[in-house]
Design an enzyme around this catalytic site. Structure first.
Site, PDB file in Angstrom:
ATOM      1  N   HIS A 214      -0.862  -6.920  -8.392  1.00  0.00           N
ATOM      2  CA  HIS A 214      -1.141  -6.136  -7.566  1.00  0.00           C
ATOM      3  C   HIS A 214      -0.779  -4.311  -7.447  1.00  0.00           C
ATOM      4  O   HIS A 214       0.215  -3.704  -8.211  1.00  0.00           O
ATOM      5  CB  HIS A 214      -0.447  -6.493  -6.107  1.00  0.00           C
TER       6      HIS A 214
ATOM      7  N   HIS B 263       0.078 -13.395  -2.047  1.00  0.00           N
ATOM      8  CA  HIS B 263       1.798 -13.652  -1.743  1.00  0.00           C
ATOM      9  C   HIS B 263       2.350 -12.301  -1.131  1.00  0.00           C
ATOM     10  O   HIS B 263       3.249 -13.363  -0.007  1.00  0.00           O
ATOM     11  CB  HIS B 263       2.056 -13.337  -3.508  1.00  0.00           C
TER      12      HIS B 263
END
Length: 346
Positions: free
Chosen positions: A167, A114
């Site tokens: 993450h 992302h």
């Protein structure tokens, strides 16, 4: 790395506790930062403002996401939502964290896709916008505004990925820096106007080369499905583990979009330039078309059929934006309104 991962978990816990009231906002931000959004949202929006910038967005999105896949296979990054359970370090004191519908991605975690794709793609957008503003206004302040928004967006996407446990902080930072560099490099080498053979060869070459890399790593005894196994094991809800977040989905999306870009530039009708009103109409119709294409249900079994149809879906995306809508829908409407009336008619 245990100390880095542990600090990342406590940071995610603190972030969730302090900003839980902004949960919906973070989920929206993480969807905006999804690599898929670069193809379905940023590409059509940019294309109808600047054709070259639109082509650059699609090109940069595909290459940066493909590189992200390769990096992930090489770096074997953990993800917070499964590392909490796998590490065995939180038996006595479990972190007070929650998973969300966007948490359970199945690829390795490093670097953040992302962050990396967002940094690369939006660099194309803001650099084009900044240059245009400077040429029109000669104001350094105004031309710097898009770059400030760029930094704000990267920070917001990074925080959203940490918030949902997708993450660790260092993965987001690595993805942002890598994407920024890729955006600067790739935006200068946009294959606009290249022949269809170039895109066909490039797309098939990426696909076959990646499959050969996958097979080679497996022959060396490296299990590239390890992250999929962990995602299924530690995800709170089975339905949150989706096949379209798997590494091969990224690969087929990228290769399909590149082939579609070549086809669109080959078939694209020439000889007309749409003014702003038809461009806005084209953007609206294209967006609706891409929304429905994205929502088309695909069979998840057998997986080969799913990936094949996923490939075709993203071949279609540039056709809708660059060919079908402006060439077959909007341009004829514009031409019909611009024809002079026949004075012989009563």
């Amino acid at each position: 790395m245990e100390a880095v991962y542990t600090q990342g978990i406590w940071m995610a816990e603190s972030l969730q506790q302090r900003t839980i009231s902004q949960e919906k906002m973070w989920l929206i931000v993480t969807h905006i930062g999804d690599p898929k959004a670069a193809f379905l949202l940023v590409f059509p929006f940019t294309y109808f403002i600047s054709k070259r910038a639109g082509v650059a967005v699609l090109w940069v999105a595909a290459i940066s996401e493909w590189l992200n896949l390769v990096f992930k296979w090489m770096l074997f990054g953990e993800r917070p939502f499964w590392w909490i359970g796998e590490s065995g370090l939180f038996v006595n004191k479990q972190p007070n964290v929650h998973q969300f519908s966007s948490t359970c991605e199945t690829g390795p975690g490093s670097p953040s896709g992302h962050a990396m794709v967002t940094a690369a793609v939006w660099w194309v957008v803001v650099s084009s916008l900044g240059s245009s503003l400077y040429l029109r206004t000669h104001s350094v302040v105004l031309s710097a505004a898009p770059y400030l928004l760029y930094v704000v967006m990267l920070v917001a996407v990074g925080i959203s990925r940490i918030f949902i446990l997708a993450h660790f902080p260092h993965q987001v930072i690595a993805g942002s820096i890598t994407g920024f560099i890729l955006g600067m490099v790739l935006s200068r080498r946009v294959p606009e106007g290249r022949p269809l053979l170039f895109f066909f060869s490039f797309s098939i070459g990426l696909l076959l080369g990646t499959l050969m890399l996958h097979a080679g790593l497996q022959q060396l005894g490296i299990d590239l499905s390890w992250s999929i196994t962990l995602a299924k094991k530690w995800c709170s809800r089975a339905e949150w583990v989706r096949l379209d977040s798997a590494p091969f989905s990224s690969l087929t999306r990228d290769c399909g979009a590149l082939l579609g870009l070549g086809l669109a530039q080959y078939w694209k009708p020439g000889g007309y330039s749409l003014p702003w009103a038809p461009r806005a109409l084209s953007l609206a119709i294209s967006s609706m078309g891409l929304y429905h294409v994205n929502r088309l249900p695909l069979p998840v079994r057998p997986q080969g059929l799913f990936y094949g149809l996923f490939f075709v879906k993203f071949v279609i995306v540039p056709q809708i934006v660059m060919v079908l809508v402006p060439g077959l829908c909007v341009a004829p409407m514009r031409n019909s309104h611009s024809r002079p009336h026949d004075s012989s008619l009563p």
